[in-house]
Enzyme design. Structure first.
Site, PDB file in Angstrom:
ATOM      1  N   LYS A 159       0.819  -1.217   0.000  1.00 25.22           N
ATOM      2  CA  LYS A 159       0.000   0.000   0.000  1.00 25.22           C
ATOM      3  C   LYS A 159       0.858   1.275   0.000  1.00 25.22           C
ATOM      4  O   LYS A 159       2.063   1.220   0.247  1.00 25.22           O
ATOM      5  CB  LYS A 159      -0.953  -0.033   1.202  1.00 25.22           C
ATOM      6  CG  LYS A 159      -1.974  -1.197   1.136  1.00 25.22           C
ATOM      7  CD  LYS A 159      -3.021  -1.064   2.232  1.00 25.22           C
ATOM      8  CE  LYS A 159      -4.036  -2.197   2.162  1.00 25.22           C
ATOM      9  NZ  LYS A 159      -5.127  -2.009   3.146  1.00 25.22           N
ATOM     10  N   TYR A 204     -12.365  -2.633  -4.025  1.00 26.16           N
ATOM     11  CA  TYR A 204     -12.947  -2.780  -2.692  1.00 26.16           C
ATOM     12  C   TYR A 204     -14.475  -2.704  -2.721  1.00 26.16           C
ATOM     13  O   TYR A 204     -15.095  -2.309  -1.727  1.00 26.16           O
ATOM     14  CB  TYR A 204     -12.398  -1.704  -1.766  1.00 26.16           C
ATOM     15  CG  TYR A 204     -10.981  -1.968  -1.279  1.00 26.16           C
ATOM     16  CD1 TYR A 204     -10.690  -3.103  -0.521  1.00 26.16           C
ATOM     17  CD2 TYR A 204      -9.942  -1.089  -1.553  1.00 26.16           C
ATOM     18  CE1 TYR A 204      -9.404  -3.346  -0.054  1.00 26.16           C
ATOM     19  CE2 TYR A 204      -8.645  -1.324  -1.086  1.00 26.16           C
ATOM     20  CZ  TYR A 204      -8.384  -2.451  -0.341  1.00 26.16           C
ATOM     21  OH  TYR A 204      -7.115  -2.692   0.138  1.00 26.16           O
ATOM     22  N   ASN A 223      -2.166   0.310   6.595  1.00 23.09           N
ATOM     23  CA  ASN A 223      -1.741  -0.962   7.192  1.00 23.09           C
ATOM     24  C   ASN A 223      -0.814  -1.769   6.285  1.00 23.09           C
ATOM     25  O   ASN A 223      -0.779  -2.996   6.358  1.00 23.09           O
ATOM     26  CB  ASN A 223      -2.958  -1.771   7.676  1.00 23.09           C
ATOM     27  CG  ASN A 223      -3.835  -2.281   6.561  1.00 23.09           C
ATOM     28  OD1 ASN A 223      -3.701  -1.855   5.409  1.00 23.09           O
ATOM     29  ND2 ASN A 223      -4.717  -3.201   6.870  1.00 23.09           N
ATOM     30  N   HIS A 262      -2.170  -5.494   1.581  1.00 22.08           N
ATOM     31  CA  HIS A 262      -3.440  -6.193   1.418  1.00 22.08           C
ATOM     32  C   HIS A 262      -3.122  -7.593   0.928  1.00 22.08           C
ATOM     33  O   HIS A 262      -2.192  -7.775   0.145  1.00 22.08           O
ATOM     34  CB  HIS A 262      -4.328  -5.493   0.375  1.00 22.08           C
ATOM     35  CG  HIS A 262      -5.493  -6.348  -0.064  1.00 22.08           C
ATOM     36  ND1 HIS A 262      -6.667  -6.402   0.636  1.00 22.08           N
ATOM     37  CD2 HIS A 262      -5.623  -7.237  -1.085  1.00 22.08           C
ATOM     38  CE1 HIS A 262      -7.484  -7.282   0.045  1.00 22.08           C
ATOM     39  NE2 HIS A 262      -6.875  -7.788  -0.995  1.00 22.08           N
TER      40      HIS A 262
HETATM   41  P1  CMP Z   1      -7.561  -4.610   3.443  1.00 26.20           P
HETATM   42  O1  CMP Z   1      -7.128  -6.008   3.762  1.00 26.20           O
HETATM   43  O2  CMP Z   1      -6.881  -3.960   2.300  1.00 26.20           O
HETATM   44  O3  CMP Z   1      -9.129  -4.632   3.151  1.00 26.20           O
HETATM   45  C1  CMP Z   1      -9.957  -3.512   3.409  1.00 26.20           C
HETATM   46  C2  CMP Z   1      -9.242  -2.429   4.154  1.00 26.20           C
HETATM   47  O4  CMP Z   1     -10.082  -1.475   4.769  1.00 26.20           O
HETATM   48  C3  CMP Z   1      -8.427  -3.017   5.268  1.00 26.20           C
HETATM   49  O5  CMP Z   1      -7.324  -3.711   4.737  1.00 26.20           O
HETATM   50  C4  CMP Z   1      -8.116  -1.769   6.092  1.00 26.20           C
HETATM   51  O6  CMP Z   1      -6.939  -1.117   5.642  1.00 26.20           O
HETATM   52  C5  CMP Z   1      -9.313  -0.851   5.803  1.00 26.20           C
HETATM   53  N1  CMP Z   1     -10.163  -0.638   6.978  1.00 26.20           N
HETATM   54  C6  CMP Z   1     -10.381   0.545   7.574  1.00 26.20           C
HETATM   55  N2  CMP Z   1     -11.208   0.410   8.611  1.00 26.20           N
HETATM   56  C7  CMP Z   1     -11.535  -0.899   8.688  1.00 26.20           C
HETATM   57  C8  CMP Z   1     -12.340  -1.677   9.567  1.00 26.20           C
HETATM   58  N3  CMP Z   1     -13.018  -1.137  10.582  1.00 26.20           N
HETATM   59  N4  CMP Z   1     -12.424  -3.018   9.353  1.00 26.20           N
HETATM   60  C9  CMP Z   1     -11.768  -3.587   8.325  1.00 26.20           C
HETATM   61  N5  CMP Z   1     -10.979  -2.907   7.458  1.00 26.20           N
HETATM   62  C10 CMP Z   1     -10.853  -1.567   7.642  1.00 26.20           C
END
Ligand code: CMP
Length: 140
Positions: free
Chosen positions: A10, A50, A113, A116
């Site tokens: 990311k 997404y 974070n 992904h």
């Molecule tokens: P990712 O695995 O890329 O899939 C969706 C993303 O939404 C997740 O990582 C997080 O970076 C982001 N996100 C932000 N808030 C939330 C939440 N409350 N629960 C899950 N994903 C979240």
């Protein structure tokens, strides 16, 4: 079984200059990079990726973050690659991620974070096809 999974490094991790360190973790864990490109997503491409989160309260921030800078999209191949990558990444929220995982070491918030990874065989199939044509995937 040998699987393929979609991984995204990311914008936060790209900005921190840790693409190489993250890729080394994949390789040391026995996963092979069989496709990879650096792209700057736009709202449509990130939002479509997404789409399952469209109704979630964090969707707008998620798309804004994922379009804030370039990302590295890649396909990892190996034995149980989907779960293996999820173990390497750690929990979605870096505050809950186990020590030594990519998110524990490189992520700063639930949005920023670092990585992904596909969460199931069905999502891996969809996510890989969302970014790569068959001619761009160099399976072993
Ligand atoms: P990712 O695995 O890329 O899939 C969706 C993303 O939404 C997740 O990582 C997080 O970076 C982001 N996100 C932000 N808030 C939330 C939440 N409350 N629960 C899950 N994903 C979240």
């Amino acid at each position: 079984a040998v699987e393929k999974t979609l991984s995204i490094i990311k914008p936060d991790a790209v900005a921190k200059n840790v693409i190489g360190e993250i890729n080394a973790r994949f390789e040391k864990a026995g996963l092979t990079l069989v496709a990879m490109k650096m792209v700057h997503l736009d709202d449509e491409k990130a939002g479509g990726f997404y789409a399952e989160h469209k109704e979630r309260p964090f969707f707008k921030d998620l798309v804004a973050f994922m379009t804030s800078g370039p990302v590295v999209v890649q396909v990892l191949e190996g034995e149980n690659a989907i779960l293996a990558n999820r173990d390497l990444m750690g929990a979605t929220n870096p505050k809950e991620a186990a020590a030594g995982t990519i998110r524990a070491d490189f992520a700063s918030s639930i949005d920023a974070n670092a990585v992904h990874g596909s969460d199931s065989p069905a999502s891996a199939e969809r996510e890989i096809a969302y970014f790569f044509g068959a001619d761009e995937i160099h399976s072993r």
